[in-house]
Scaffold this motif. Structure first.
Motif, PDB file in Angstrom:
ATOM      1  N   ASN A  93      52.616  50.679  62.319  1.00 26.26           N
ATOM      2  CA  ASN A  93      53.089  49.514  61.570  1.00 26.26           C
ATOM      3  C   ASN A  93      54.607  49.497  61.435  1.00 26.26           C
ATOM      4  OD1 ASN A  93      53.527  48.212  58.519  1.00 26.26           O
ATOM      5  ND2 ASN A  93      52.089  47.126  59.835  1.00 26.26           N
ATOM      6  N   GLY A  96      55.961  48.427  64.643  1.00 26.40           N
ATOM      7  CA  GLY A  96      55.662  47.019  64.867  1.00 26.40           C
ATOM      8  C   GLY A  96      56.599  46.117  64.085  1.00 26.40           C
ATOM      9  N   LEU A  97      56.929  46.568  62.872  1.00 24.23           N
ATOM     10  CA  LEU A  97      57.828  45.772  62.042  1.00 24.23           C
ATOM     11  C   LEU A  97      59.291  46.020  62.383  1.00 24.23           C
ATOM     12  CD1 LEU A  97      56.063  46.159  58.561  1.00 24.23           C
ATOM     13  CD2 LEU A  97      56.002  44.176  60.078  1.00 24.23           C
ATOM     14  N   SER A 204      59.185  35.885  55.472  1.00 20.92           N
ATOM     15  CA  SER A 204      57.861  36.512  55.433  1.00 20.92           C
ATOM     16  C   SER A 204      57.809  37.534  56.553  1.00 20.92           C
ATOM     17  CB  SER A 204      56.773  35.461  55.639  1.00 20.92           C
ATOM     18  OG  SER A 204      56.899  34.435  54.681  1.00 20.92           O
ATOM     19  N   ILE A 205      57.726  38.784  56.181  1.00 21.31           N
ATOM     20  CA  ILE A 205      57.710  39.846  57.189  1.00 21.31           C
ATOM     21  C   ILE A 205      56.296  40.380  57.322  1.00 21.31           C
ATOM     22  CG2 ILE A 205      58.644  42.098  57.835  1.00 21.31           C
ATOM     23  CD1 ILE A 205      61.095  41.479  56.126  1.00 21.31           C
ATOM     24  N   GLY A 206      55.831  40.479  58.548  1.00 18.52           N
ATOM     25  CA  GLY A 206      54.504  41.048  58.782  1.00 18.52           C
ATOM     26  C   GLY A 206      53.434  39.997  58.973  1.00 18.52           C
ATOM     27  N   ALA A 207      53.783  38.940  59.708  1.00 24.04           N
ATOM     28  CA  ALA A 207      52.833  37.857  59.939  1.00 24.04           C
ATOM     29  C   ALA A 207      51.686  38.325  60.823  1.00 24.04           C
ATOM     30  CB  ALA A 207      53.556  36.693  60.612  1.00 24.04           C
ATOM     31  N   MET A 208      50.579  37.573  60.752  1.00 23.51           N
ATOM     32  CA  MET A 208      49.492  37.804  61.688  1.00 23.51           C
ATOM     33  C   MET A 208      49.832  37.056  62.971  1.00 23.51           C
ATOM     34  SD  MET A 208      45.491  37.052  61.202  1.00 23.51           S
ATOM     35  CE  MET A 208      45.266  35.488  61.971  1.00 23.51           C
ATOM     36  N   VAL A 209      49.751  37.733  64.096  1.00 16.71           N
ATOM     37  CA  VAL A 209      50.114  37.102  65.362  1.00 16.71           C
ATOM     38  C   VAL A 209      48.902  37.134  66.289  1.00 16.71           C
ATOM     39  CG1 VAL A 209      51.657  37.176  67.350  1.00 16.71           C
ATOM     40  CG2 VAL A 209      52.523  37.792  65.086  1.00 16.71           C
ATOM     41  N   ALA A 213      50.999  34.910  71.026  1.00 19.61           N
ATOM     42  CA  ALA A 213      52.331  35.527  70.998  1.00 19.61           C
ATOM     43  C   ALA A 213      52.281  37.048  70.961  1.00 19.61           C
ATOM     44  CB  ALA A 213      53.132  35.009  69.801  1.00 19.61           C
ATOM     45  N   VAL A 217      55.257  39.907  71.685  1.00 23.12           N
ATOM     46  CA  VAL A 217      55.723  40.846  70.670  1.00 23.12           C
ATOM     47  C   VAL A 217      55.689  42.272  71.222  1.00 23.12           C
ATOM     48  CG1 VAL A 217      55.202  41.871  68.424  1.00 23.12           C
ATOM     49  CG2 VAL A 217      55.089  39.389  68.707  1.00 23.12           C
TER      50      VAL A 217
END
Lengths: 417, 542, 335
Positions: A93, A96-97, A204-209, A213, A217
């Motif tokens: 995570n 990813g962030l 908004s940090i940590g969106a569902m993708v 996309a 990413v």
């Protein structure tokens, strides 16, 4: 200033000089001396306004840093082995962030059977998490890589693991040249995050993708590592300019020119390997060594460039891809594909088993003269293995393998060389 | 901004691009349902509407809202039997809102403040109103507001009709009657007292009137045939009450019997008591349960010492003695004789058995239809068979009360106005009634009814002072705020608050709300939670 | 209840706003300029209690902190429906990491703020009941015991709804979920299982623990506002019906929540330093059956009637009523 100091203490000093703002730690051997030292330094007010959190787990520790880093704080922790696996979800995570957290891995084996000694199974298990992984050969390099790691992480907005062999380095007293605060400040600029949680500029940090996309990413994460291939040598050079010594980079080479056989390894075993190379070269063997300093990103092109004239590469690795063989050697093969160079896999040093200079020399000779089975397990006790396999074949409830083997090893009076 | 990580980091509130309104199969709409009080008001008041103003302490606005429908709030606040309260939804929760006491407060407050109503822009049309009782005055008031020139011919020497001659002072002080009538006079209504119309057609021709409203009431007391050697001992209730308005107080005996079961009978009995009768006995042929008189009146009369004798018919009136026969009720509730007789002592017998209309002056009007029971037939525009002649109040078939009469005045005024302008007035259709089940009563505060002060009993028995007092301003305010605002938005913000999709737009004070259909998913929570039931869910049509 | 209910104003303080109330006595939600921290366009189901509860709570926090708020979100419905790429419904700085670590992430944010001396910015962590009582419980407990300056809000809809309605440690007795099906000898979730997280939070001795419901906005906002006046670890547990998982009418979300409170099954109380200090009395007590019958997840208790189960659930409510003294001690005020 040069001083005789334990590796953990030295790393703790170096981390403190990097002016971290938040540290969250959970104790696990052999990482404990690092975090103990840091906790003392923070409590004594020697690390500015740094916050040191004693948390309930490694998962919690890295999670705290995810929050702290997203808030724009320079963040650090240390762990190993089971702890790294326990935080695995957060490890992926954080990468990813794109949070530039620095974490020391005091490399240790993973159970079962539980084992507190060194090998590289832990960081290898996280090799695809998206973190950069730098491996230190000795405590000086461990110190230097931590300082470089913060700069690298923050420049790329990507987390970095600095891997140092548990006990072998963490608990070893060596002479280390600890930098001054002025040097570190000159080298390491203040953390300027690419994104931050800010009430004045909310994001908004940590969106569902979703599928539309997600690949992009992931590519961008990969691209970051490609950028690191350029950044790592550059930052290593910048470090050298200020600190007057060479540390880090992608690869470190030892007598690789004109070498027909190259030994390749990560971490502290490179000291033993260099001694073995010296001995072999003294006897006329055209041998050299490559220390893989950056495992992630994996320097495919740099490695291919160094190796392309050699006949053989022997990868000595402290890990095992069960059911396949070598993890590092597979990647070395990828780097060399299309070349006639032979690649041998030597699985060695698992769970803290010492790798002796003699064993390395014997292995090089065997490889060159007879060839090695693939993969080759260094110093494997075939007597014990065969007895256990026989027992298992004879009865279904043959008992726990580790205990059986321990008993076997004791009764056979077998010792490692 | 460009450096923000792709896809994982998003700009704030970018979800506005996602129009969730297209999920909807039902949509909420705001509707003003008809509150039961409004539906139940014979004068057609928008009770919920004026309580809404009063809740905020906007007394003048509240009063003016009443005045749109009814020119006599101070009077109605006292004498109306408030059918609105009988149907008030709050009655199912704890106690009905004491609407009449708030109305009375507003009416009295308006008199104190001297608030006036302006006549409308002159239309040049002339309307004759015959009779200055509640319906006549009400019609005059409304027609004046519409700009018509109104002339009233009143046969008697005073204005107010039954408000003055039928209702005792202790229920309706005369200064209140005077004040509310004066306000109508001040609008420019031309009033001619002691002018009895003998020939309607002539009167119309002479006055060049474009329309007429007949509102002479029902002032003839009915008689019952009771054998009596001395009819002087028998008086009629209306005569007694009317006599109270003269210079000399009527004389009655020591022991008074009142015969009848309506409100007039009660008024007569209580008046007799105040005139000094030692014993006042109310005789009625059925029982209390079947009495047409309003219960509060009966209760107050009993408190004041009026005695009762149910299920009795007077068969004979003799000197100082009457003979009564005991009755029993049949299955249908009608009294049937039993043959059991009894004599009672009585000096005066007051008959209160109903009133009739004096229709003699209308006998020759062409087209006008008088039914056998003596009332004038009107169509649903309140027009009689004679074009341009309308009628209302006690002289047409309806319940006879001040409030019904006042309502007739308004209704007639609207139809007269339409007639004068050459169109047909149609009452705008009202939405469905806001029944109790529409309400979400959890939201309402528990609050008992405010009670008006009562004059103490000793003074009630001995004087004509007003029995029931008014609410003070703060109590009236609290009572107004007990209104549930049934079926009508009262801007409590609950819909705005409970929408999980922020799909309700608050427009600001007095402007209510709007549904944002771009985002409303049609869950129906706003409608379900609305305390007053002012939101309906209707099928979405795309 | 930690605020004085206003009476006599038609609805007093029971409705969201009321034009008759002083400005300060109306809720944050009544304000025309409320933050709408969670804005329109989110993808929550119709009548979602969690979407509502989140906006209620966060708008109140925003008001209390003068908009100086950072929110951390656990994985779950709230996270998924609010922030699918490319659209976010959040108007506040918001961070989602993983399912089980929201309390720790929030601790990290708070630590960073402390390190930077920006303690005017406050931190809220939020998650569903699964994230709170189950997977994130370790991190939550750690955050509590360290007394980190975080308000943790649990939106309790009593099961794993995001994954399609599976049982959590907060699923009530006898409720159907997809992993506690309405079959067998004891259909639905077994009796006498599950966690009471507010009590567990209290056992940590943190400064404030409170329960709240989307059915009582004034109470909820008062508690949230109070929580923001305190430093250290705070916990608010908000009951948020889920029409999907409870098989209830989306229009009746608040009604269902209200009946949970009015029946005593979901007690509203407050505890400071581990001691219950206040409770919100039930206004009009109702039998639990009125609450249960509105929800399809309890359908099996009524066809045929399971008297034993109904009595057992009623006993749970009665126990709460006794434990928290939920019936008003004084009669309803009159004039």
């Amino acid at each position: 200033m040069k001083q005789q100091i334990e590796g953990s203490q030295a790393v703790a000093q170096a981390v403190a000089l990097c002016r971290p703002e938040v540290m969250a730690c959970y104790p696990i051997s052999p990482q404990t001396h690092i975090v103990e030292t840091l906790s003392r330094k923070v409590k004594a007010g020697e690390v500015g306004n740094c916050q040191f959190l004693n948390v309930e787990s490694e998962f919690g520790a890295l999670s705290v840093l995810i929050g702290a880093s997203a808030m724009g704080a320079r963040s650090y922790t240390a762990t190993t082995s089971q702890g790294l696996l326990f935080m695995a979800e957060a490890v992926y995570n954080a990468a990813g962030l794109g949070l530039p957290i620095v974490m020391t891995i005091a490399n240790r084996a993973i159970g079962a059977p539980i084992n507190i000694w060194n090998d590289h199974s832990d960081s290898m298990a996280m090799r695809d998490a998206g973190w950069l992984q730098l491996f230190a050969e000795d405590n000086q390099e461990a110190v230097d890589l931590h300082i470089q790691a913060f700069r690298l992480a923050e420049e790329l907005s990507c987390p970095v693991m600095v891997c140092m062999d548990g006990y072998i380095l963490t608990h070893a007293f060596e002479e280390v040249d600890l930098p001054t605060q002025e040097q570190v400040d000159e080298f390491l600029p203040p953390f300027e995050p690419v994104q931050v949680l800010d009430p004045q500029d909310p994001v908004s940090i940590g969106a569902m993708v979703g599928p539309e996309a997600f690949t992009e990413v992931r590519y961008l994460a990969h691209h970051k590592h490609l950028q690191a291939l350029e950044a790592i040598p550059r930052i290593s050079q910048a470090f050298q300019d200020i600190f007057q010594r060479s540390s880090g980079g992608l690869l470190k080479l030892y007598h690789t020119d004109e070498a027909e056989t190259l030994l390749l390894a990560l971490g502290s075993v490179n000291g033993t390997i260099k001694d073995a190379v010296d001995d072999l070269r003294a006897k006329g063997w055209r041998v050299g060594a490559i220390q893989l300093c950056s495992y992630r990103p994996f320097p495919l092109h740099a490695l291919r460039h160094v190796v392309h004239n050699a006949k053989r590469v022997i990868v000595i690795e402290k890990d095992l891809a069960v059911g396949n063989g070598g993890i590092v050697s597979s990647e070395v093969k990828l780097a060399l594909q299309g070349l006639p160079t032979l690649v041998d896999t030597v699985i060695a040093g698992l769970g803290g088993r010492p790798i002796s200079k003699a064993a390395v020399i014997d292995t090089v000779k065997a490889a060159c003269l007879e060839g090695l089975e693939e993969p080759h397990f260094l110093d494997l006790n075939w007597v014990a293995i065969n007895r256990e396999l026989t027992r298992q074949a004879e009865q279904r409830r043959s008992g726990p393998t580790p205990e059986n083997l321990l008993r076997e090893v004791g009764s056979a009076d077998w010792k490692t060389g | 901004m460009e450096r923000k990580p792709f896809a994982i980091t998003l700009d704030p509130t970018s979800s506005l691009a996602n129009h969730t309104g297209n999920w909807r199969t039902m949509r909420p709409i705001y509707l003003d349902h008809l509150p039961p009080c409004n539906q139940g008001c014979p004068a057609g008041e928008n009770i919920q509407g004026w309580l809404y103003e009063a809740e905020e302490g906007k007394y003048e606005e509240a009063w003016r809202k009443i005045m749109e429908e009814n020119p006599f709030p101070a009077i109605h606040g006292r004498v109306c039997y408030h059918p609105c309260e009988t149907v008030c939804n709050r009655g199912q929760l704890d106690e009905a809102v004491s609407i009449h006491s708030v109305e009375r407060f507003l009416g009295d407050h308006a008199i104190e403040q001297g608030w006036q109503i302006e006549a409308g822009k002159a239309t040049g049309k002339r309307v004759l109103i015959i009779g200055a009782g509640p319906s006549g005055l009400s019609a005059a008031y409304h027609l004046s507001r519409m700009g018509h020139a109104v002339t009233i011919y009143e046969a008697g020497p005073k204005l107010g009709g039954m408000m003055r001659f039928g209702i005792p002072q202790y229920r309706l002080p005369r200064n209140i009657v005077d004040a509310e009538i004066a306000r109508i006079e001040a609008m420019g209504v031309s009033i001619h007292m002691n002018r009895k119309v003998e020939n309607l057609e002539m009167a119309i021709k002479e006055g060049i009137f474009n329309a007429v409203f007949l509102a002479i009431g029902a002032h003839l007391s009915k008689r019952v045939d009771i054998p009596s050697p001395d009819t002087g001992r028998i008086v009629d209730a209306l005569g007694l009450l009317k006599g109270m308005e003269g210079k000399e107080v009527p004389k009655i005996g020591r022991r008074v019997v009142v015969y009848g079961g309506g409100d007039t009978a009660i008024d007569a009995a209580r008046t007799a008591k105040r005139l000094g009768a030692e014993e006042t006995l109310l005789i009625y042929r059925r029982d209390r349960e079947h009495m047409p008189a309003h219960d509060s009146e009966v209760k107050e009369a009993l408190e004041e010492g009026v005695l009762t004798r149910w299920l009795s018919m007077i068969r004979q009136v003799d000197e100082n003695v009457i003979t009564v026969e005991e009755m029993k009720l049949d299955e249908k509730g009608y009294p049937q004789p039993t043959g059991r007789m009894e004599t009672l002592e009585a000096d005066t017998v007051i008959l209160a058995v109903g009133q009739e209309v004096d229709t003699r002056f209308l006998q020759d009007v062409p087209g006008l239809e008088i039914s056998t029971d003596g009332v004038i037939q009107v169509d649903d525009t309140m027009m009689t068979g004679r074009l341009g002649v309308f009628a209302g109040g006690d002289m047409v078939p309806a319940e006879r009360s001040v409030t019904v009469a006042t309502g007739h005045g308004k209704k007639a005024a609207r139809h007269i106005d339409a007639y004068l302008q050459g169109f047909h007035y149609a009452k705008p259709p009202s939405n469905s009634v806001a029944i109790f089940d529409r309400l979400n009563t959890w939201y309402y505060t528990d609050a008992d009814q405010s009670h008006q002060p009562y004059l103490d009993l000793a003074r009630r028995r001995a004087s004509f002072e007003e029995v029931v007092g008014g609410l003070d301003a703060s109590t009236a305010l609290l009572e107004a705020r007990r209104c549930l605002s049934c079926g009508n938005c009262f801007e409590c913000d609950t819909c705005y608050g409970v929408c999980p999709d922020n799909a309700i737009i608050k427009l600001g004070s007095g402007k209510r709300y709007e549904i944002n259909l771009e985002y409303c998913k049609g869950c129906g929570m706003c409608a379900e939670e609305c305390p007053s039931g002012a939101i309906d869910m209707i099928k979405e049509i795309r | 209840m930690s605020y004085q209910r206003i009476k006599f104003y038609q609805t007093g303080t029971f409705t969201v706003g009321n034009r008759l109330l002083e400005e300060g006595e109306r809720t944050v939600q009544a304000q025309k300029d409320r933050t709408n921290s969670l804005n329109s366009g989110h993808r929550a189901c119709q009548g979602c209690g969690e979407a509502l509860g989140a906006r209620y709570a966060l708008d109140a926090v925003m008001r209390a902190t003068h908009n100086q708020l950072v929110a951390v979100n656990a994985t779950g419905c709230l996270e998924v429906f609010s922030s699918p790429y490319p659209e976010s419904a959040w108007q506040i700085p918001w961070l989602h990491s993983v399912f089980g670590n929201a309390p720790a992430v929030a601790s990290g944010v708070a630590a960073a703020l402390r390190a930077k001396g920006k303690t005017d910015i406050r931190v809220v962590a939020q998650g569903g009941d699964g994230a709170t009582v189950d997977i994130g419980f370790g991190c939550l407990s750690g955050m509590f015991e360290r007394n980190d300056d975080v308000l943790y809000i649990c939106y309790d809809n009593e099961a794993y709804m995001n994954t399609g309605v599976q049982r959590s440690g907060a699923t009530p007795a006898r409720a159907w979920t997809n992993t506690t099906q309405a079959v067998g000898t004891e259909p639905g979730n077994p009796m006498n299982v599950g966690k009471n997280l507010p009590r567990i939070a209290m056992a940590h001795g943190i400064p404030l623990v409170a329960t709240a419901s989307v059915a009582d906005l004034h109470d909820l906002e008062t508690k949230v506002t109070k929580a923001m006046s305190i430093r250290g670890a705070r916990y608010i547990h908000i009951h948020v019906p889920c029409p999907l998982g409870w098989k209830s009418d989306p229009a009746e979300t608040i009604k269902v929540a209200r009946l949970a409170v009015e029946s005593g099954l979901f007690p509203l109380f407050e505890a400071e330093g581990g001691v219950v200090t206040d409770r919100t009395p039930i206004r009009k007590q109702v039998p639990v059956e009125q609450y249960l019958v509105l929800q399809g997840r309890f359908e099996h208790l009524f066809s045929p009637r399971d008297e034993q189960a109904l009595a057992a659930i009623q006993a749970m409510a009665d126990r709460n009523i006794h434990l928290y003294a939920l019936l008003p001690t004084e009669p309803a005020m009159g004039t």
